[in-house]
Scaffold this motif. Structure first.
Motif, PDB file in Angstrom:
ATOM      1  N   VAL A 169       0.835  -1.209   0.000  1.00  0.00           N
ATOM      2  CA  VAL A 169       0.000   0.000   0.000  1.00  0.00           C
ATOM      3  C   VAL A 169       0.863   1.250   0.000  1.00  0.00           C
ATOM      4  CG1 VAL A 169      -1.683   1.326   1.333  1.00  0.00           C
ATOM      5  CG2 VAL A 169      -1.930  -1.157   1.114  1.00  0.00           C
ATOM      6  N   LEU A 170       1.929   1.235   0.832  1.00  0.00           N
ATOM      7  CA  LEU A 170       2.837   2.376   0.881  1.00  0.00           C
ATOM      8  C   LEU A 170       3.530   2.572  -0.469  1.00  0.00           C
ATOM      9  CD1 LEU A 170       4.444   1.897   4.404  1.00  0.00           C
ATOM     10  CD2 LEU A 170       2.838   3.683   3.720  1.00  0.00           C
ATOM     11  N   GLY A 171       3.900   1.452  -1.117  1.00  0.00           N
ATOM     12  CA  GLY A 171       4.523   1.541  -2.426  1.00  0.00           C
ATOM     13  C   GLY A 171       3.599   2.150  -3.445  1.00  0.00           C
ATOM     14  N   MET A 172       2.315   1.775  -3.409  1.00  0.00           N
ATOM     15  CA  MET A 172       1.347   2.357  -4.333  1.00  0.00           C
ATOM     16  C   MET A 172       1.188   3.846  -4.059  1.00  0.00           C
ATOM     17  SD  MET A 172      -2.615   1.244  -5.052  1.00  0.00           S
ATOM     18  CE  MET A 172      -2.100  -0.386  -5.599  1.00  0.00           C
ATOM     19  N   GLY A 173       1.199   4.209  -2.770  1.00  0.00           N
ATOM     20  CA  GLY A 173       1.104   5.622  -2.419  1.00  0.00           C
ATOM     21  C   GLY A 173       2.278   6.411  -2.952  1.00  0.00           C
ATOM     22  N   ALA A 174       3.467   5.817  -2.878  1.00  0.00           N
ATOM     23  CA  ALA A 174       4.654   6.489  -3.411  1.00  0.00           C
ATOM     24  C   ALA A 174       4.564   6.624  -4.917  1.00  0.00           C
ATOM     25  CB  ALA A 174       5.909   5.703  -3.019  1.00  0.00           C
ATOM     26  N   GLN A 175       4.043   5.579  -5.578  1.00  0.00           N
ATOM     27  CA  GLN A 175       3.936   5.603  -7.039  1.00  0.00           C
ATOM     28  C   GLN A 175       3.030   6.738  -7.498  1.00  0.00           C
ATOM     29  OE1 GLN A 175       5.572   4.069  -9.255  1.00  0.00           O
ATOM     30  NE2 GLN A 175       4.370   3.799 -11.105  1.00  0.00           N
ATOM     31  N   TYR A 176       1.824   6.820  -6.909  1.00  0.00           N
ATOM     32  CA  TYR A 176       0.877   7.829  -7.365  1.00  0.00           C
ATOM     33  C   TYR A 176       1.074   9.183  -6.705  1.00  0.00           C
ATOM     34  CZ  TYR A 176      -1.475   3.976  -9.650  1.00  0.00           C
ATOM     35  OH  TYR A 176      -1.754   2.907 -10.459  1.00  0.00           O
ATOM     36  N   GLY A 177       1.746   9.197  -5.540  1.00  0.00           N
ATOM     37  CA  GLY A 177       1.928  10.453  -4.831  1.00  0.00           C
ATOM     38  C   GLY A 177       3.220  11.164  -5.144  1.00  0.00           C
ATOM     39  N   ILE A 178       4.225  10.418  -5.643  1.00  0.00           N
ATOM     40  CA  ILE A 178       5.540  11.019  -5.880  1.00  0.00           C
ATOM     41  C   ILE A 178       6.004  10.826  -7.316  1.00  0.00           C
ATOM     42  CG2 ILE A 178       7.969  11.012  -5.192  1.00  0.00           C
ATOM     43  CD1 ILE A 178       7.103   9.998  -2.442  1.00  0.00           C
ATOM     44  N   LEU A 179       6.108   9.557  -7.742  1.00  0.00           N
ATOM     45  CA  LEU A 179       6.798   9.280  -8.998  1.00  0.00           C
ATOM     46  C   LEU A 179       6.008   9.729 -10.224  1.00  0.00           C
ATOM     47  CD1 LEU A 179       8.307   5.776  -8.203  1.00  0.00           C
ATOM     48  CD2 LEU A 179       9.293   8.036  -7.854  1.00  0.00           C
ATOM     49  N   LEU A 180       4.721   9.367 -10.311  1.00  0.00           N
ATOM     50  CA  LEU A 180       3.966   9.748 -11.502  1.00  0.00           C
ATOM     51  C   LEU A 180       3.733  11.259 -11.590  1.00  0.00           C
ATOM     52  CD1 LEU A 180       1.371   6.861 -11.936  1.00  0.00           C
ATOM     53  CD2 LEU A 180       3.611   7.155 -12.982  1.00  0.00           C
ATOM     54  N   PRO A 181       3.339  11.918 -10.482  1.00  0.00           N
ATOM     55  CA  PRO A 181       3.207  13.374 -10.594  1.00  0.00           C
ATOM     56  C   PRO A 181       4.507  14.056 -11.004  1.00  0.00           C
ATOM     57  CG  PRO A 181       2.104  12.584  -8.644  1.00  0.00           C
ATOM     58  CD  PRO A 181       2.869  11.415  -9.196  1.00  0.00           C
ATOM     59  N   PHE A 182       5.636  13.531 -10.530  1.00  0.00           N
ATOM     60  CA  PHE A 182       6.911  14.112 -10.924  1.00  0.00           C
ATOM     61  C   PHE A 182       7.094  14.007 -12.428  1.00  0.00           C
ATOM     62  CE2 PHE A 182      11.146  15.379  -9.502  1.00  0.00           C
ATOM     63  CZ  PHE A 182      10.820  15.989  -8.317  1.00  0.00           C
ATOM     64  N   SER A 183       6.736  12.879 -13.004  1.00  0.00           N
ATOM     65  CA  SER A 183       6.876  12.697 -14.432  1.00  0.00           C
ATOM     66  C   SER A 183       5.953  13.644 -15.187  1.00  0.00           C
ATOM     67  CB  SER A 183       6.583  11.247 -14.814  1.00  0.00           C
ATOM     68  OG  SER A 183       6.778  11.055 -16.200  1.00  0.00           O
ATOM     69  N   ARG A 184       4.752  13.842 -14.700  1.00  0.00           N
ATOM     70  CA  ARG A 184       3.841  14.790 -15.355  1.00  0.00           C
ATOM     71  C   ARG A 184       4.428  16.203 -15.306  1.00  0.00           C
ATOM     72  NH1 ARG A 184      -0.105  11.703 -12.629  1.00  0.00           N
ATOM     73  NH2 ARG A 184      -0.487  13.315 -11.080  1.00  0.00           N
ATOM     74  N   ARG A 185       5.080  16.523 -14.197  1.00  0.00           N
ATOM     75  CA  ARG A 185       5.719  17.836 -14.087  1.00  0.00           C
ATOM     76  C   ARG A 185       6.829  17.966 -15.120  1.00  0.00           C
ATOM     77  NH1 ARG A 185       8.014  19.275  -8.305  1.00  0.00           N
ATOM     78  NH2 ARG A 185       5.821  18.978  -7.808  1.00  0.00           N
ATOM     79  N   HIS A 186       7.584  16.897 -15.313  1.00  0.00           N
ATOM     80  CA  HIS A 186       8.639  16.907 -16.327  1.00  0.00           C
ATOM     81  C   HIS A 186       8.058  17.155 -17.707  1.00  0.00           C
ATOM     82  CE1 HIS A 186      11.495  14.213 -13.720  1.00  0.00           C
ATOM     83  NE2 HIS A 186      11.405  15.449 -13.282  1.00  0.00           N
ATOM     84  N   GLU A 187       6.968  16.464 -18.024  1.00  0.00           N
ATOM     85  CA  GLU A 187       6.368  16.610 -19.351  1.00  0.00           C
ATOM     86  C   GLU A 187       5.873  18.041 -19.573  1.00  0.00           C
ATOM     87  OE1 GLU A 187       6.331  14.472 -21.822  1.00  0.00           O
ATOM     88  OE2 GLU A 187       7.431  13.034 -20.611  1.00  0.00           O
ATOM     89  N   SER A 188       5.241  18.601 -18.580  1.00  0.00           N
ATOM     90  CA  SER A 188       4.742  19.971 -18.709  1.00  0.00           C
ATOM     91  C   SER A 188       5.899  20.960 -18.845  1.00  0.00           C
ATOM     92  CB  SER A 188       3.871  20.337 -17.496  1.00  0.00           C
ATOM     93  OG  SER A 188       2.728  19.512 -17.433  1.00  0.00           O
ATOM     94  N   GLU A 189       6.967  20.736 -18.080  1.00  0.00           N
ATOM     95  CA  GLU A 189       8.129  21.614 -18.158  1.00  0.00           C
ATOM     96  C   GLU A 189       8.795  21.504 -19.525  1.00  0.00           C
ATOM     97  OE1 GLU A 189      11.346  22.928 -14.952  1.00  0.00           O
ATOM     98  OE2 GLU A 189      11.619  20.844 -15.551  1.00  0.00           O
TER      99      GLU A 189
END
Length: 267
Positions: A169-189
């Protein structure tokens, strides 16, 4: 708990020691040297060329013409990177960039990009990923997240079946709370920075919105929600581009007045 306090101090120490700034002024977390990432990029590019057939001739010259026009507007060390681009035989409308300046574009995307300006939007976006060191930032974030979860598992005694479920559960939280949003930020930047790069080279930045309209028309609609995706939705991307278009058009007009008029005929 004392162990949580130690983890927080350790994480803060790493962050302070590895804080850099992106081309748009955003604070970044990077753990790896450019040399390490560039070597990884070179190896991955060689492997990619073994796995997929490349296309030479006119399509390659077309992509190389656009890429060269974009790279020539860069300054200093940015221009001196080992910039390379290959066209790959694949119907998937995709492109990629690797650390060190290694780029690839699929024939499926060449079919969707209707002119040199739309292709410049794609390649400019990929160049922006490289210059902004997004691969380093993403790899660093993943490493730090995995380390944190490992330490949390050991420190809290989560070794049994219940502990493994909780860590999942914690791993899923990290995936959707940290890693994927970071990638979306990269794409927008990369969208915004790529818009500047293509405009400075004399390509019409308004073509970037037209490209995404083409992408939207060609998609089958089977996309995950934006919060579960590594990329912003197509509507979000177009809105972000439009929000920065006035500045980009002004840069484009200045580039044209300075004599930058790229001419890369589409095959």
């Amino acid at each position: 708990m004392r162990w949580m306090h130690c983890i927080a101090i350790g994480a803060l120490s790493i962050t302070l020691a590895a804080c850099t700034t992106s081309p748009t002024g955003r604070q970044q977390f990077t753990l790896y040297s450019d040399e390490q990432l560039n070597q990884m990029g070179q190896q991955a590019f060689a492997q990619y060329q073994q796995d997929l057939p490349t296309v030479g001739g006119t399509p390659h010259r077309y992509a190389e013409c656009v890429a060269s026009a974009l790279v020539n507007t860069l300054s200093g060390e940015d221009r001196q990177q080992n910039w390379q681009i290959r066209v790959f035989e694949s119907d998937e409308p995709n492109a990629f960039a690797l650390p060190g300046g290694y780029m690839g574009i699929n024939t499926g995307l060449l079919d969707i990009a209707e002119n040199q300006d739309q292709l410049a939007a794609v390649i400019g976006h990929e160049i922006a990923h490289v210059l902004a060191r997004h691969a380093n930032e993403r790899a660093s974030t993943q490493s730090a997240t995995q380390l944190g979860l490992s330490v949390l598992s050991s420190a809290s005694g989560m070794q049994g079946a219940g502990g493994q479920q909780m860590m999942g559960v914690l791993g899923m939280g990290a995936q959707y709370g940290i890693l994927l949003p970071f990638s979306r930020r990269h794409e927008s930047e990369a969208d915004v920075y790529g818009l500047e790069i293509m405009a400075d080279a004399g390509f019409d930045p308004r073509a970037s919105v037209a490209l995404w309209q083409n992408m939207q028309a060609a998609s089958d609609g089977a996309r995950p929600p934006a919060w579960m995706s590594t990329h912003p939705s197509q509507g979000q991307r177009m809105s972000g581009l439009e929000a920065n278009m006035d500045d980009a058009v002004a840069r484009f007009q200045q580039a044209r007045q300075a004599g930058r008029t790229p001419n890369c005929p589409r095959p």
